[in-house]
Design a protein around this motif. Structure first.
Motif, PDB file in Angstrom:
ATOM      1  N   ARG A 171     -48.354  58.057   6.349  1.00  0.00           N
ATOM      2  CA  ARG A 171     -48.431  56.599   6.179  1.00  0.00           C
ATOM      3  C   ARG A 171     -48.723  55.932   7.530  1.00  0.00           C
ATOM      4  NH1 ARG A 171     -50.208  55.234   2.112  1.00  0.00           N
ATOM      5  NH2 ARG A 171     -49.778  53.129   2.798  1.00  0.00           N
ATOM      6  N   ARG A 172     -48.076  56.420   8.564  1.00  0.00           N
ATOM      7  CA  ARG A 172     -48.310  55.850   9.899  1.00  0.00           C
ATOM      8  C   ARG A 172     -49.751  56.078  10.348  1.00  0.00           C
ATOM      9  NH1 ARG A 172     -44.472  57.410  14.850  1.00  0.00           N
ATOM     10  NH2 ARG A 172     -46.176  58.687  15.618  1.00  0.00           N
ATOM     11  N   ARG A 173     -50.286  57.268  10.073  1.00  0.00           N
ATOM     12  CA  ARG A 173     -51.679  57.552  10.437  1.00  0.00           C
ATOM     13  C   ARG A 173     -52.641  56.669   9.647  1.00  0.00           C
ATOM     14  NH1 ARG A 173     -50.804  63.872  11.305  1.00  0.00           N
ATOM     15  NH2 ARG A 173     -49.975  63.728   9.213  1.00  0.00           N
ATOM     16  N   ILE A 174     -52.378  56.495   8.360  1.00  0.00           N
ATOM     17  CA  ILE A 174     -53.248  55.653   7.531  1.00  0.00           C
ATOM     18  C   ILE A 174     -53.208  54.207   8.019  1.00  0.00           C
ATOM     19  CG2 ILE A 174     -53.494  54.676   5.210  1.00  0.00           C
ATOM     20  CD1 ILE A 174     -52.681  57.486   4.161  1.00  0.00           C
ATOM     21  N   ASP A 175     -52.030  53.712   8.355  1.00  0.00           N
ATOM     22  CA  ASP A 175     -51.916  52.357   8.888  1.00  0.00           C
ATOM     23  C   ASP A 175     -52.661  52.230  10.218  1.00  0.00           C
ATOM     24  OD1 ASP A 175     -50.395  51.668   6.697  1.00  0.00           O
ATOM     25  OD2 ASP A 175     -48.468  51.814   7.753  1.00  0.00           O
ATOM     26  N   SER A 176     -52.564  53.262  11.048  1.00  0.00           N
ATOM     27  CA  SER A 176     -53.265  53.260  12.331  1.00  0.00           C
ATOM     28  C   SER A 176     -54.777  53.253  12.119  1.00  0.00           C
ATOM     29  CB  SER A 176     -52.848  54.484  13.147  1.00  0.00           C
ATOM     30  OG  SER A 176     -53.625  54.599  14.309  1.00  0.00           O
ATOM     31  N   TRP A 177     -55.241  54.040  11.168  1.00  0.00           N
ATOM     32  CA  TRP A 177     -56.680  54.046  10.876  1.00  0.00           C
ATOM     33  C   TRP A 177     -57.131  52.679  10.371  1.00  0.00           C
ATOM     34  CZ3 TRP A 177     -56.371  59.174   7.739  1.00  0.00           C
ATOM     35  CH2 TRP A 177     -56.332  60.240   8.626  1.00  0.00           C
ATOM     36  N   TRP A 181     -59.893  50.396  12.113  1.00  0.00           N
ATOM     37  CA  TRP A 181     -61.090  49.998  11.368  1.00  0.00           C
ATOM     38  C   TRP A 181     -61.294  48.488  11.433  1.00  0.00           C
ATOM     39  CZ3 TRP A 181     -65.429  51.871  10.103  1.00  0.00           C
ATOM     40  CH2 TRP A 181     -66.251  51.219   9.202  1.00  0.00           C
ATOM     41  N   GLN A 182     -60.205  47.716  11.454  1.00  0.00           N
ATOM     42  CA  GLN A 182     -60.344  46.268  11.586  1.00  0.00           C
ATOM     43  C   GLN A 182     -60.971  45.895  12.924  1.00  0.00           C
ATOM     44  OE1 GLN A 182     -56.429  44.701  10.884  1.00  0.00           O
ATOM     45  NE2 GLN A 182     -56.656  44.783   8.655  1.00  0.00           N
ATOM     46  N   LEU A 183     -60.746  46.709  13.941  1.00  0.00           N
ATOM     47  CA  LEU A 183     -61.359  46.446  15.249  1.00  0.00           C
ATOM     48  C   LEU A 183     -62.821  46.892  15.290  1.00  0.00           C
ATOM     49  CD1 LEU A 183     -58.462  47.608  17.602  1.00  0.00           C
ATOM     50  CD2 LEU A 183     -59.126  45.253  17.077  1.00  0.00           C
ATOM     51  N   VAL A 184     -63.119  48.027  14.669  1.00  0.00           N
ATOM     52  CA  VAL A 184     -64.459  48.616  14.751  1.00  0.00           C
ATOM     53  C   VAL A 184     -65.360  48.122  13.629  1.00  0.00           C
ATOM     54  CG1 VAL A 184     -65.725  50.796  14.657  1.00  0.00           C
ATOM     55  CG2 VAL A 184     -63.592  50.650  15.923  1.00  0.00           C
ATOM     56  N   GLY A 185     -64.809  47.880  12.466  1.00  0.00           N
ATOM     57  CA  GLY A 185     -65.603  47.529  11.293  1.00  0.00           C
ATOM     58  C   GLY A 185     -66.546  46.365  11.455  1.00  0.00           C
ATOM     59  N   PRO A 186     -66.100  45.251  12.051  1.00  0.00           N
ATOM     60  CA  PRO A 186     -67.009  44.120  12.188  1.00  0.00           C
ATOM     61  C   PRO A 186     -68.269  44.419  13.004  1.00  0.00           C
ATOM     62  CG  PRO A 186     -64.765  43.391  12.528  1.00  0.00           C
ATOM     63  CD  PRO A 186     -64.745  44.894  12.429  1.00  0.00           C
ATOM     64  N   SER A 187     -68.166  45.312  13.994  1.00  0.00           N
ATOM     65  CA  SER A 187     -69.361  45.641  14.784  1.00  0.00           C
ATOM     66  C   SER A 187     -70.366  46.453  13.960  1.00  0.00           C
ATOM     67  CB  SER A 187     -68.983  46.376  16.063  1.00  0.00           C
ATOM     68  OG  SER A 187     -68.440  47.637  15.722  1.00  0.00           O
ATOM     69  N   TRP A 188     -69.960  47.048  12.863  1.00  0.00           N
ATOM     70  CA  TRP A 188     -70.864  47.826  12.011  1.00  0.00           C
ATOM     71  C   TRP A 188     -71.607  46.923  11.038  1.00  0.00           C
ATOM     72  CZ3 TRP A 188     -69.805  53.393  10.359  1.00  0.00           C
ATOM     73  CH2 TRP A 188     -69.410  54.140  11.456  1.00  0.00           C
TER      74      TRP A 188
END
Length: 193
Positions: A171-177, A181-188
């Motif tokens: 769960r912690r890894r999924i939350d971290s991902w 993704w919220q940081l990287v996603g917009p640049s995509w």
């Protein structure tokens, strides 16, 4: 060669690797500790439980003794065939103690017996009624079953605790991902032309 490759694949969390996260190493330690508790703790719990049960059954066999008693009242006949299970009823009996004293009391006896018939009753060291102690074979079987139950209980608790810890790590890894993704996603989202 295939076997060596599979071993390397299983031990990837232990090797230095740029893709290995801290959580992967924590998970590897959780799995190692879980299996150590299952194997060592389970075996220890089983052996200790077996020894305690065997000691208790041996003490019961040494302190309990049987005596011949005389049934003082008739018992009603057995009502049904219960498939090998003895039909017992409480009835008054009289017996003589080791010092020659005559005593009477009420204990469980087989149904369908007449007054004056001889019955075997079991007494403890204080001459109180008790149940027949387990034979040596029955005691070994019961001790073994109790030891296996203790082993399975410890193994189940260790496995469950390990599974909960691994679930929380996931769960912690999924939350971290999700956060990454919220940081990287917009640049995509930008279109390339």
């Amino acid at each position: 060669m295939g076997r060596n490759r599979r071993l390397k694949a299983r031990l990837w969390r232990w090797r230095s690797n740029p893709l290995r996260r801290h959580d992967d190493l924590v998970e590897a330690w959780i799995v190692l500790v879980m299996w150590a508790v299952i194997v060592v703790g389970g075996a220890l719990a089983g052996l200790v439980t077996y020894d305690a049960a065997a000691t208790m059954f041996a003490a019961q066999r040494s302190e309990r003794h049987s005596v011949q008693a005389v049934l003082l009242t008739d018992t009603p006949p057995a009502t049904s065939t219960s498939g090998g299970v003895r039909d017992l009823i409480r009835a008054k009996v009289r017996w003589t103690t080791a010092d020659g004293t005559s005593r009477t009391g009420s204990t469980l006896v087989d149904m369908g017996r007449k007054a004056g018939s001889k019955v075997v009753v079991w007494l403890d060291s204080a001459d109180n009624f008790t149940s027949e102690p387990a034979s040596s074979a029955e005691a070994t079987l019961e001790s073994t079953v109790l030891g296996l139950a203790a082993t399975l209980a410890v193994a189940g608790m260790a496995f469950g605790t390990g599974a909960v810890a691994r679930y929380r790590l996931d769960r912690r890894r999924i939350d971290s991902w999700g956060t990454e993704w919220q940081l990287v996603g917009p640049s995509w989202d930008r279109k390339t032309s």
